[in-house]
Design a protein around this motif. Sequence first.
Motif, PDB file in Angstrom:
ATOM      1  N   ALA A 198      -5.812  37.778  72.305  1.00 23.40           N
ATOM      2  CA  ALA A 198      -5.911  36.350  72.599  1.00 23.40           C
ATOM      3  C   ALA A 198      -6.765  36.082  73.826  1.00 23.40           C
ATOM      4  N   LEU A 214      -1.922  29.507  75.414  1.00 24.19           N
ATOM      5  CA  LEU A 214      -0.578  29.806  74.920  1.00 24.19           C
ATOM      6  C   LEU A 214       0.414  29.848  76.080  1.00 24.19           C
ATOM      7  N   THR A 240       2.321  34.510  67.420  1.00 27.19           N
ATOM      8  CA  THR A 240       2.537  35.267  68.661  1.00 27.19           C
ATOM      9  C   THR A 240       3.836  36.050  68.551  1.00 27.19           C
ATOM     10  N   VAL A 300      -2.278  38.870  69.332  1.00 23.86           N
ATOM     11  CA  VAL A 300      -1.732  37.813  68.484  1.00 23.86           C
ATOM     12  C   VAL A 300      -2.416  37.939  67.130  1.00 23.86           C
ATOM     13  N   CYS A 309      -1.984  41.168  74.974  1.00 20.20           N
ATOM     14  CA  CYS A 309      -2.074  39.776  74.555  1.00 20.20           C
ATOM     15  C   CYS A 309      -2.275  39.669  73.043  1.00 20.20           C
ATOM     16  N   VAL A 346       0.844  27.136  65.714  1.00 17.53           N
ATOM     17  CA  VAL A 346       1.319  28.347  66.371  1.00 17.53           C
ATOM     18  C   VAL A 346       2.754  28.611  65.939  1.00 17.53           C
ATOM     19  N   ASN A 347       2.975  29.796  65.366  1.00 17.34           N
ATOM     20  CA  ASN A 347       4.306  30.155  64.876  1.00 17.34           C
ATOM     21  C   ASN A 347       4.883  29.055  63.988  1.00 17.34           C
ATOM     22  N   SER A 392       3.010  36.413  75.127  1.00 18.61           N
ATOM     23  CA  SER A 392       1.766  37.194  75.131  1.00 18.61           C
ATOM     24  C   SER A 392       1.377  37.424  76.581  1.00 18.61           C
ATOM     25  N   LEU A 447      -5.224  32.940  75.145  1.00 20.07           N
ATOM     26  CA  LEU A 447      -4.095  33.488  75.878  1.00 20.07           C
ATOM     27  C   LEU A 447      -3.647  32.531  76.967  1.00 20.07           C
TER      28      LEU A 447
END
Lengths: 157, 271, 747
Positions: free
Chosen positions: A58, A26, A73, A49, A47, A7-8, A35, A23
């Motif tokens: 998400a 996260l 995100t 992504v 939400c 993630v990222n 989000s 969602l």
Amino acid sequence: MRITLTVNGEDHTVDVRGAESLLHMLREDLALPGSKNACEHGECGSCSVVLDGELVCACLVMAADAAGSTVRTVEGYADGDTLHPVQQALLDAGGVQCGFCTPGFVVAAAELFDENPAPTADELREALAGNVCRCTGYGAILRGLESLAAGTAGSVS
Amino acid sequence: MDCEHPHDLDTALAALADDPEATVLAGGTDVMVDLSFGHPHPSHVIALRRVAELTEWERGRIGAGVTYRRLERGPAGALAQASRTVGSPQIRNAGTIGGNVATASPAGDTLPVIAACDAAIEVASRDGGVRLVPWSEFFVGVKRTSLRPGELVTAVVFPEEMPARHEFGKIGMRNAMVISMVSACVTRAADGATAVALGSVAPTPLRATMAEAMISARPDPDEAALAEFARLVSDEVRPITDHRGTEAYRRHASGVLARRLLERCLDGGGR
Amino acid sequence: MTVEAPTRTGITGGVGTSATRPDGIPKLTGNYAFGSDISAQGMLWGATLRSPHPHARIIRLDTAPALAMPGVAAVLTIDDVPGRKHYGLEHADQPVLSDGIVRYWGEPVAVVAADDLEDATRAVAAIVVEYEPLEPLVDSEVAVERGEVFRTINVRRGDRDATGPVVVEGFWETGMQDQAPLGPESGLAIPDGQGGIDLYVATQWTHTDLGQIVASLGVTEGQVRVHHAGIGGAFGAREDVSIQIHSCLLALATGRPVKMVYDRKESFVGHVHRHPSRLWYRHEATEDGDLVKVTVRMVLDGGAYASSSPAVIANASYFAVGPYRCDNVFVEAHITRTNNPPCGAMRGFGAVQACFGYESQMDLLAGRLGMDPLELRLRNALAPGDVMSTTGQVIQGSLPTARVIEELRAMPLPDAVPATHPLHLPGGTGLTTDPRHVRRGVGYAVSMKNLAFSEGFDDYAEVRVTITPAGVEVHTAAAEVGQGLVTVCQQIARSVLGIQQVAVVLDDTSMIGSAGSTSASRQTQMTGGGVEAVATELRRMILDEHDGDDLDDTGVWRGGELIVPLERLAAVGPATHHLRFRHPPTDIPDENGQGDLHVDFAVAAHRAVVEVDPELGLLRVVAVDTVQDVGTVLNPAALLGQVEGGIMQGVGLAVMEEIVLDDGVIKNASFTDYLLPTFADAPSVTARFVEEPSHFGPFGAKGAGEPPTISSTAAIAAAIRDATGLPITRVPVRPDDIALAAASRSG
């Protein structure tokens, strides 16, 4: 069950709770509440992504199905203190009011501009029809993104 | 909860054969909404997103895993038009034609196109092999299909030869992101053979066969014939009144929409 | 070594500029903490058991099975409420948890706190409830007959027997709209270990929440502190208590923090809605078009509990005629108690419903007179010095009714452009409509709204302004719901004090007194007015004390020399001032609804262009243009944002938003079927602002949040009539209303 995903740009190993949504994971497990949970039914885009390169909601992704996936995100767009051009354009145009729809717009618009750097107003409207805003009436959002498309994004006159 | 992520069709089918009650998950746009309505959480999920074979698209055979996004950008025509109306870009990137078919909602946007073109649903199972099921035998009721336990929808198969013209339309209460009140697909072959299929006006996609028979016999329909065509369509649909729309409106709108789509087919030109 | 002499600094982003909002960056990067984003160590999740019946008696309620479930820390019912068992904005008539009778679908019956949301939800489902369904009262006319009304208002002014030769009568209806703020109801209650609570909540008025929480918890005011959490829009949905008392009760019962967040479906029953209305009107005029008499009967349905219904019906009554002169006005207005979902505040607050009535009537009247609809309005337009036709109040201050109409009329209509994209036609990407199926229509409407609270309410806002070494702090308890109050407070402080660095601090209820509600288009004039007044006085105090002649970020200056650096000023003072800013007093109405009931007004005119496909009843709102009376433009971009946003809510009420009820049960409690306008539904908006300063309010500004929502709906309805020739007596307009009527016309 336990899954790993990125993630990222950061790898995470998470114990997924049943059929929870991406969602939910996260926000609750990965401390990424950017989000938003305005409807959790895929009807508002708050939400949004990017999952394996595709813009999705998400709330409609089962977290367990994101095993081995790459997610981006809203928290993954600014570069330190430097805003992403979409973020800057929205800020300058007055396109942020309560801000609840804003993360979804940032992600959806950033993905659009990645694919199409000069969208027309109609293309913007259609591409963003899945992102609902209740505060702005979309006017300032459109103006900000149109300036970005025209290469004239900057302060509001 | 256990979630399997097969990477090929045989593995997916084996998993489903071992547990026919497992929840099959593709794009999630229907399954996840159902879950959030309080349906019991599944104990076993078979996620199909990584099965590359399901995303194959060869001429008329469209893999079940092909997303609306790809369909929207595919060859111009009714299927692309229908796909463009589904939800939002976020939904279209995830949702698949196989999901639309397997969910079998009366309002499924691709269903009128499938019905009008007499497409077939390809299903497969580990123990039963591959079957090609005519659409009319596949959709049996509101969100009910003739899928047997252990079977997966693997493709939607359109005829090699599509009719010369095919047009789609969908009526909703706003200009994006709507579940249809009425949707329709009209196809017209060079010899005048016309098919008219409607969604959201019956438990399953409905072919207006009397209207079809009448207009197929008219190579160059005049105003009276078009009006008669619309009236026949209105008569044949079986809509209900629900919170989205009234029976009277759906009946009226069916005729109007079908007629307009036919007129576009007759025009020979684009819109 | 040379020491550089300090130089004067100026300000940017003062009053009149489109200053960037101070909270924009966190909102854009996902770092802004909304009520649903916050958490605390050891936190529990709360969930609510709600009634599946619109009206029922609870025969049996057994919470034991829920208490026995894993992870459950508390299950509470009405018996567990230590203090006042009821709450409410105007009347404390709503039980904190059901008192044994449930009176609307979704009414809270019990609450649960558990380790996580899943556990809490499962526990809620495990509570055993037996209901004896009762016949729900859902018809507001029957409610009137039975005397089930929260308030009846009679406005009587002039001669009952007056008549005019030209008479038009009409029956008009508006449906139940939802505010649908994107942020769900949410908050976090943290016990302090000494019997007190810190509540972080998304709300429009922390102090009114405080009063209700304290009463029900049976604690003292000092024991509870209500803090603002980030708010995801409001529009009236957060004036009433939702999670506040429940979360505090659970937190005190468990000794742990409790978070509550409603999902969208629950949100639909978690807040009040806009009252549906039925309006009977009779307008009587001379042959020349002077209004002689207006007679109105209104019935608004308030649903199960009072909320702010008494104030809403007042508003609807006093604005029943609109911004027009008329010497004889008789309004009989009821707001009913039924088993429909409770209704209350939504942007426009009764004036929306009335406007649909009177503007539809004005067009009918113009038609009957053979007069141009705008000429009719101009002829009767209310102006300063005139008497308000309903209440008899002489209009003071500015009220540029004629000017907003004339300037709107002068705005060029948008050109009809050839459709080159599906979104240019009704039906959008549904491809339902070809250009030849389309009829264009244009319609106008004008409206009037009160600003701030009325009818003798003691309306005030506390503000404190403090000099710090870094600059200025503006302290307020006001709710920033997205409208940009924090921005205008910065701008006002900058322009008055000459100091650039201004931080707006949203204090909790223990740190500062009430700012009043963020509603009634009042915060700019009240809190903003407070900032102007406090900052002006503070500046005077500073310059007086230090015998200075100017002030900026470096400090106090005299004759071009810095005499007191800011850091020193912060230490020695005068460094702070505060006051309770009040607006001029208003009257309580007499038994005929007469008196100086309102402190200020704003007018707005809207013009809608629609394109309709009459055969299918689908339409596209092409443009909504407007001229609005704003006093002074404090921030052009933010003002335009309020106008465009408000217009979009007017579009929603006009053509797509309605809560669908079936015997008191909501059938469309989701965004799938409660349709909000999307980007693809958005009209273009051209807005002009008339600046005739208000008699109170910072730099002469008027509140601007509600006027855009009031006459936009009526203008769209008028445009649909123009396009179709149909009477359009109800909003929201459905495809049926157009297509089936058009079909039966053409035979």
